[in-house]
Design a protein around this motif. Structure first.
Motif, short mmCIF file in Angstrom:
data_model
loop_
_atom_site.label_atom_id
_atom_site.label_comp_id
_atom_site.label_asym_id
_atom_site.label_seq_id
_atom_site.Cartn_x
_atom_site.Cartn_y
_atom_site.Cartn_z
N GLY A 148 0.75 -1.23 -0.03
CA GLY A 148 -0.05 0.06 -0.06
C GLY A 148 0.85 1.21 -0.01
O GLY A 148 1.81 1.29 0.40
N GLY A 149 0.33 2.44 -0.54
CA GLY A 149 1.07 3.38 -0.58
C GLY A 149 2.30 3.72 -1.60
O GLY A 149 3.09 4.50 -1.23
N LEU A 150 2.17 2.57 -2.54
CA LEU A 150 3.52 2.82 -3.39
C LEU A 150 3.52 4.00 -4.09
O LEU A 150 4.77 4.71 -4.38
CB LEU A 150 3.10 1.48 -4.46
CG LEU A 150 4.62 1.52 -5.24
CD1 LEU A 150 5.71 1.14 -4.72
CD2 LEU A 150 4.14 0.37 -6.29
N ALA A 177 2.26 1.26 3.53
CA ALA A 177 2.26 0.10 4.42
C ALA A 177 3.60 -0.09 5.10
O ALA A 177 4.82 0.47 4.48
CB ALA A 177 1.90 -1.06 3.53
N PRO A 178 3.84 -0.84 6.18
CA PRO A 178 5.16 -0.86 6.77
C PRO A 178 6.18 -1.71 5.58
O PRO A 178 7.35 -1.32 5.64
CB PRO A 178 5.04 -1.89 7.96
CG PRO A 178 3.65 -1.55 8.22
CD PRO A 178 2.66 -1.12 6.91
N ALA A 179 5.56 -2.57 4.71
CA ALA A 179 6.69 -3.33 3.81
C ALA A 179 7.14 -2.10 2.70
O ALA A 179 8.27 -2.43 2.23
CB ALA A 179 5.81 -4.36 3.00
N THR A 180 6.35 -1.05 2.49
CA THR A 180 6.64 -0.42 1.32
C THR A 180 7.42 1.15 1.92
O THR A 180 7.83 1.85 1.10
CB THR A 180 5.63 0.27 0.26
OG1 THR A 180 4.50 0.68 1.33
CG2 THR A 180 5.00 -0.78 -0.14
N THR A 181 7.49 1.29 3.19
CA THR A 181 8.00 2.37 3.75
C THR A 181 9.80 2.16 3.43
O THR A 181 10.32 1.48 3.90
CB THR A 181 7.86 2.45 5.59
OG1 THR A 181 6.62 2.21 5.55
CG2 THR A 181 8.59 3.58 5.86
#
Length: 372
Positions: free
Chosen positions: A252-254, A329-333
């Motif tokens: 998310g949030g890319l 998202a945490p993964a995309t931070t």
């Protein structure tokens, strides 16, 4: 070693498209399988590569046995292995045409892949390294559709005409099933893999119409898929390498974390769903037109294909909403954006998608002149 396997796949694939002798064609067709199997088995996802490689081998070898039988019958009947000579002579004997086409069509349908012979593909794509998925989508699937159109259709034209309703129904079902499955898939790479089943369904349906518009749609759709879906696999591979996940629920949030990557992903997704002005539109639009042009029951197949295009828009826009929009998202931070090397690699695919979408005429003219 991976580079050697890639070069082997590329060489054998190129030889398939150049071969005008059925024996050489079969040898080259089979030569693709071993390095691709080794690529999945050795360099794929450790959690899934053994199962995926075994399934890939099982399906493709079984299909190749049927294809070899069909080619043997054709050569025995015509007395030559020269593909061009067989096509000029009108193909095999009318009494053998349906048998030869059925054997060849099943073998090529595995590679295409045509529903319900498709189940090896999502596993192979999901397990393969990114470059393997790119080759699989951009080149190897084209071996199946190329063989179906030029070899099976050329050797057994009467059989192709007789079997066209069956092919068309299976293709339409594949388009619908793939679209419905993609709507529920939670993982990016598997979603893009299943989308190929739907796109190849359009190619087979177009060929099955047996019309000039249909054959043009099949060829155009084949080339468009060879640009768009490899680009999607490159992008998904880049995203997974950065985030260590392909789950839609974890992304998310890319567009905020990596705006260029999000932009190219949006472009590829819009091309894949058939947005007018991009390459994916023309093959699908002409397929629906060619099926509707046949009238009768074919109109229902055209409607099914059109609904399948709607499903493609639904699942690809769902994917973009989950991946690109919303909070980061945490993964995309903190992930890095696109590198110069990645842009250089992806640029030809983007340019080709735009060029074919905005100027389809020159390619259609080549089809009409019989140069492709």
């Amino acid at each position: 070693m991976l580079t050697v396997l890639l070069l082997a796949v590329q060489f054998a694939s190129t030889l398939v498209f150049f071969a005008d002798n059925l024996i050489l064609f079969f040898i080259a067709f089979e030569a693709v399988l071993l390095p691709m199997w080794a690529m999945i088995r050795r360099y794929g996802d450790p959690a899934a590569r053994r199962h995926a490689a075994a399934k890939f081998a099982l399906f493709t070898v079984a299909g190749s046995l049927l294809m070899a039988t069909g080619l043997f019958v054709a050569v025995a009947d015509t007395g030559t292995a020269d593909l061009g000579a067989i096509i000029v002579a009108g193909g095999v004997s009318p009494g053998l045409s349906v048998l030869v086409f059925a054997l060849l069509a099943i073998g090529f349908a595995v590679k295409a892949p045509l529903w319900p012979l498709h189940s090896w593909l999502p596993d192979a794509h999901t397990a393969a390294p990114t470059v393997g998925s790119v080759l699989l989508a951009g080149v190897l699937l084209k071996l199946g559709t190329y063989g179906l159109i030029r070899v099976a259709g050329g050797i057994a034209p009467q059989g192709a005409a007789d079997a066209s309703p069956v092919l068309a129904v299976l293709a339409a079902l594949g388009i619908l099933v793939a679209g419905l499955v993609c709507l529920s898939l939670p993982e990016l790479k598997r979603l893009i893999a299943y989308s190929s089943v739907g796109h190849m369904g359009f190619v087979v349906l177009a060929f099955a119409t047996g019309t000039e518009a249909g054959v043009n749609a099949a060829l155009f759709g084949n080339l468009a898929h060879g640009l768009i879906t490899p680009l999607l696999f490159f992008l998904v591979g880049a995203l997974k390498a950065r985030t260590r996940t392909g789950l839609l629920g974890s992304l998310g949030g890319l567009r905020l974390a990596a705006p260029i990557l999000a932009g190219v992903l949006g472009f590829a997704a819009l091309a894949s769903l058939g947005l007018p002005g991009l390459a994916g539109f023309w093959g699908e639009a002409f397929t629906v037109y060619a099926a509707a042009e046949r009238g009768g029951a074919w109109f229902a197949l055209a409607a099914a294909a059109a609904f399948g295009a709607f499903l493609a828009a639904a699942y690809l826009l769902r994917m973009l909403r989950r991946v690109s929009h919303g909070p980061v998202a945490p993964a995309t931070t903190g992930i890095g954006d696109v590198s110069t090397v990645e842009l250089v690699v992806w640029a030809p695919l983007v340019a080709g998608t735009l060029l074919l979408g905005l100027m389809p005429g020159p390619l259609l003219d080549l089809f009409a002149e019989g140069l492709l």
